[in-house]
Structures are given as structure tokens and as C-alpha cells.
Design a protein around this motif. Structure first.
Motif, mmCIF file in Angstrom:
data_model
loop_
_atom_site.group_PDB
_atom_site.id
_atom_site.type_symbol
_atom_site.label_atom_id
_atom_site.label_comp_id
_atom_site.label_asym_id
_atom_site.label_seq_id
_atom_site.Cartn_x
_atom_site.Cartn_y
_atom_site.Cartn_z
ATOM 1 N N VAL A 351 14.876 -4.268 0.553
ATOM 2 C CA VAL A 351 14.436 -4.722 -0.763
ATOM 3 C C VAL A 351 12.962 -4.356 -0.910
ATOM 4 C CG1 VAL A 351 13.937 -7.082 0.054
ATOM 5 C CG2 VAL A 351 14.221 -6.641 -2.394
ATOM 6 N N HIS A 352 12.641 -3.728 -2.016
ATOM 7 C CA HIS A 352 11.269 -3.338 -2.322
ATOM 8 C C HIS A 352 10.700 -4.400 -3.273
ATOM 9 C CE1 HIS A 352 12.235 0.606 -0.614
ATOM 10 N NE2 HIS A 352 13.376 0.513 -1.278
ATOM 11 N N THR A 372 8.233 -4.909 6.678
ATOM 12 C CA THR A 372 8.180 -3.801 7.632
ATOM 13 C C THR A 372 7.048 -2.832 7.309
ATOM 14 O OG1 THR A 372 9.809 -2.569 6.316
ATOM 15 C CG2 THR A 372 10.635 -3.955 8.120
ATOM 16 N N ARG A 373 6.677 -2.744 6.034
ATOM 17 C CA ARG A 373 5.539 -1.909 5.647
ATOM 18 C C ARG A 373 5.169 -2.230 4.220
ATOM 19 N NH1 ARG A 373 8.212 4.191 5.079
ATOM 20 N NH2 ARG A 373 9.928 3.604 3.689
ATOM 21 N N ASP A 374 3.931 -1.925 3.870
ATOM 22 C CA ASP A 374 3.532 -2.086 2.474
ATOM 23 C C ASP A 374 2.650 -0.918 2.067
ATOM 24 O OD1 ASP A 374 0.941 -2.742 3.439
ATOM 25 O OD2 ASP A 374 1.477 -4.853 3.505
ATOM 26 N N PHE A 375 2.654 -0.645 0.748
ATOM 27 C CA PHE A 375 1.927 0.485 0.210
ATOM 28 C C PHE A 375 1.240 0.066 -1.082
ATOM 29 C CE2 PHE A 375 5.658 2.137 2.366
ATOM 30 C CZ PHE A 375 5.169 3.172 3.148
ATOM 31 N N PRO A 376 0.080 0.615 -1.360
ATOM 32 C CA PRO A 376 -0.509 0.398 -2.687
ATOM 33 C C PRO A 376 0.214 1.275 -3.704
ATOM 34 C CG PRO A 376 -1.883 1.877 -1.404
ATOM 35 C CD PRO A 376 -0.782 1.425 -0.480
ATOM 36 N N ILE A 377 0.295 0.789 -4.926
ATOM 37 C CA ILE A 377 0.865 1.587 -6.006
ATOM 38 C C ILE A 377 -0.158 1.666 -7.133
ATOM 39 C CG2 ILE A 377 3.302 1.171 -5.504
ATOM 40 C CD1 ILE A 377 3.296 -1.090 -7.498
#
Length: 430
Positions: A351-352, A372-377
Motif C-alpha cells: 500500500v502506497h 519499508t521505504r519512503d520517498f518525497p514527491i
């Protein structure tokens, strides 16, 4: 954008919306004194959708095509019925395993049955009722189809007085129940997976398996199933401008049902054949009294997020809240803080979750669930997200951004050019 081609937001601002977009024209009933006017409050002989989804209402020698418009002589459409009098009962067959009768419309008159498709009488009809539905009594009051999943098997419910004769389409076995608590139905209708018994000018919603009635019934059909002057349960229908569109959440569940949520209402987007209609969220998910922030589907369950709580519902006919819920976001998904949007791509276990300008991935197959990981958008103030075979759609106010995949959304440093929601997509006004 195929996914949203049938999305009509014209009903979002009218919580009482129960009519298709094309019917948002003042009707006022028929104005020909020689024709019956259903706005006068009449008792229908039969109600059924046809193979295109148009709901047909019968009274004597007349019918109404759809939720709006004046009465018309029924022999203009089904002239073979003239010889036998008025229709006692009618239903649209649901039998996907047998293409020869699936979506055919059956009419019952005295002890005869007629089968129509595309408003054309099928060869060999009319037939004696007992030849087609052995064990079902003649001179019926009402009938309605009940697909497997909503009933234990693909069935037809035949009403006569307080008795309900449940006909198993595959085995042709009839089981009779007595629902004395339910009014005597003069017509019945399955509409958007809900079941309605019509009696007089009123209707009562019921459970097709138990006959149970929950909620405040009976209600006046003129408030819900037709547009009449002085009636209506949610105010006037207003078509919003495309620039005013705002979605709180949007998702597709594992059964292919598409939903969008806005404020206290939701709409099923995959029911365009029977019309797109707005309903209160609490009518389906009674615990969600304050609306939703984000919704996603996974493993035959619907996850609904509001504030710091997660509600998980079984994807069944009753949308049952799983025991022990709601739980906190931290306990269920390993995150904290406000959730702006969430989506799961088809056949994936991740799930994002969008929180501000961060998208976080949570593995739903793991225990415990943690990020598990995260990213800037590169987009802020996102309202909702959706993933399909066509890619990822991120909604912000009256605009949307399209990405090829969740990976593209996560690694792209610059946002694509936003696109405006258009009348062709959502039925809104320029």
C-alpha cells in the motif's frame, strides 16, 4: 482516461441524489389528464430493469421508462401482453452461466410467463408458468432476481401475500418462507445491490435472505425513485462546476467495484448501466460517521482510514466490520499522522500511503507492518490516489496528475503537467 469515463460528480452536492445524471430535469409528472401520473402516489403492478439498465414501472395499461418522464401505453413496447391484461410481476434474469437467458426480462401475467430481450418476445413464449418455474404459484404479486453472493445461489424471489418462494435457478428447487413482518409487496426491485418491496406509494428495503428490515421504513417512493414537485429527500440537484470538484478518496476493490468518496457521500462508479447514484457513507459503512480520509482494497477487504484510525471491512454483501476494529494507524500500518491518500496497485502487496509530500510504502504481507521505504514527491496537498492497469492517478482539487506507475511517482523529481477534470470525465459544468 477510461477509468473515470463514467464518473459523474453531478450528484455530489445533492445528498439525496437517487436519479441518473441524464434525469436531472424537472419532471413534474405527466401533464396529459388521460395518462396516470405517478406523482399522484400510485401502487405499481411491477417494476424491473431491462437489459440496458432502464428501470420500467408498470401500472395497468401504462408504463414509465426510467425514473423521469410521463406514462406511455405499454403496448407500444410489449404489445403481446395486451391479450392477458396487466403485468403481475417482472424481473431481469441474472444467470451469467447461461447466456441464453441472462439479462432477459420475464413478465408474469396470471399463469403465463413471457421472456423479452431488447423489447422483443423470445420464440416459444408465452409459456405456462409451471413449465418455466415449476413449483411457483400463479397470480403473483411481485418478483425480483437475487444473484449468488447476495443469496446463497442464483435465485428468484417470488412474492405472493406474505409468502416468498425462493426459486434456485440451477436446481429449480423452490423453498417457501413467510415474511409476515414485511408488507405485502405489489412489486419488487433489486437496484444497486439493494432490495426494495413496493407497497402503495411507499417502499421498504429488505434483506433478500432473511427478509429483515433495518432502518426507518416505509418511505415514500416519490422521494427516491422519481422526480416529483414537492418531493425529494436531499434538496435540489446541483451540477458542480468542474473547478469545484473535490474527491476525498477513490478506490477499486478486489471485486472490480469502483468507489469515490466526497464528504458524507460515496458513489459506485461501475454501476453506470443502472445509473450512477450518490449514497450516504453510513448507509453502507455505518461506523464511518465522519467520512473518510483514504480508502484502499487488499485481500478481499476494504481499508478505510479516518484521522488516526483504520477500519477494515469484509467485502461481502453486508460490508461487515472485522471484529476488533478500528485500530490505530500505528498498530495496523506502522505509521502515524494524517493520511491524504492511499492506493494498492492490482495484484500487489504494497500500500502506497501519501502523507503531505511523502509517499510511504507498507508491505501488507508482512507482520508486523512497517514502512519499508519512503520517498518525497513533488506535489503537495494531495486529496486522493488511485492505481489501475492504466497507471497512477493523483487528485488535487479539480486537477489530476497521471503517472505510468507507482515507481514513476516515487522517483520522478518533477511533477507532470496537471490536467483539469473535464465535463466528459465527470459530468461537471465548465
Amino acid at each position: 482516461m477510461k477509468l473515470l469515463a463514467t464518473l459523474y460528480l453531478s450528484l455530489v452536492l445533492g445528498l439525496g441524489a437517487s436519479l441518473p445524471l441524464g434525469d436531472l430535469i424537472a419532471d413534474g409528472g405527466s401533464h396529459d389528464a388521460t395518462l396516470p401520473d405517478r406523482c399522484d402516489g400510485i401502487e405499481f403492478d411491477a417494476i424491473t430493469p431491462d437489459e440496458t439498465g432502464t428501470t420500467i414501472f408498470f401500472k395497468g395499461a401504462h408504463l414509465w421508462n426510467g425514473f423521469l418522464g410521463p406514462a406511455q401505453p405499454s403496448n407500444e413496447f410489449f404489445h403481446e401482453l395486451d391479450e392477458y391484461g396487466h403485468v403481475d410481476a417482472a424481473f431481469r434474469m441474472h444467470n451469467p452461466e447461461n447466456k441464453d437467458d441472462h439479462d432477459h426480462v420475464y413478465f408474469f401475467l396470471d399463469d403465463k410467463v413471457f421472456s423479452y430481450y431488447n423489447r422483443t418476445l423470445e420464440a416459444g413464449y408465452p409459456k405456462p408458468l409451471q413449465d418455466e418455474f415449476p413449483g411457483v404459484p400463479s397470480h403473483l404479486d411481485a418478483a425480483v432476481e437475487c444473484p449468488k453472493g447476495e443469496c446463497p445461489a442464483n435465485s428468484v424471489l417470488f412474492f405472493k401475500g406474505h409468502d416468498v418462494h425462493v426459486f434456485d435457478i440451477d436446481t429449480k428447487v423452490v423453498k417457501t418462507k413467510t415474511w409476515s413482518h414485511l408488507p405485502v409487496c405489489t412489486s419488487a426491485l433489486r437496484w444497486l445491490e439493494r432490495y426494495y418491496c413496493f407497497h402503495g406509494h411507499n417502499f421498504t428495503k429488505f434483506n433478500p435472505v432473511s427478509g429483515e428490515v433495518s432502518g426507518d421504513y416505509p418511505k415514500d417512493a416519490r422521494d427516491y425513485f422519481m422526480k416529483c414537485p414537492g418531493f425529494g429527500h436531499g434538496g435540489e440537484y446541483k451540477i458542480p462546476k468542474c473547478g469545484d470538484v473535490k474527491i476525498d478518496a477513490i478506490t477499486t476493490d478486489d471485486q472490480g467495484k469502483k468507489y469515490f468518496f466526497a464528504g458524507p457521500i460515496y458513489m459506485r462508479l461501475d454501476t453506470h448501466r443502472d445509473g450512477l447514484h450518490a449514497f450516504r457513507i453510513t448507509g453502507t459503512w455505518k461506523e464511518m460517521i465522519h467520512g473518510v480520509d483514504a480508502v484502499f482494497s487488499y485481500n478481499d477487504k476494504l481499508y478505510m482510514i479516518k484521522d488516526d484510525q483504520v477500519y477494515i471491512y469484509k467485502l461481502d454483501a453486508h460490508n461487515t466490520l472485522i471484529e476488533g476494529y478500528p485500530k490505530s494507524l500505528k498498530e495496523e500500518l506502522g505509521i502515524e499522522g494524517h493520511v491524504d491518500g492511499a492506493f494498492v496497485c492490482p495484484n500487489k502487496d504494497t500500500v502506497h500511503i501519501i502523507q503531505g509530500t511523502i509517499i510511504r510504502d507498507v508491505d501488507l504481507s508482512a507482520t508486523p507492518r512497517v514502512v519499508t521505504r519512503d520517498f518525497p514527491i513533488p506535489i503537495s496537498e494531495i486529496d486522493a490516489g488511485l492505481c489501475s492497469q492504466e497507471g497512477v492517478y493523483v487528485f488535487k482539487g479539480s486537477t489530476f496528475y497521471h503517472y505510468d506507475s507507482a515507481f514513476t511517482l516515487a522517483v520522478t523529481k518533477m511533477a507532470p503537467v496537471p490536467e483539469n477534470i473535464t465535463p466528459a470525465m465527470m459530468g461537471c459544468q465548465e
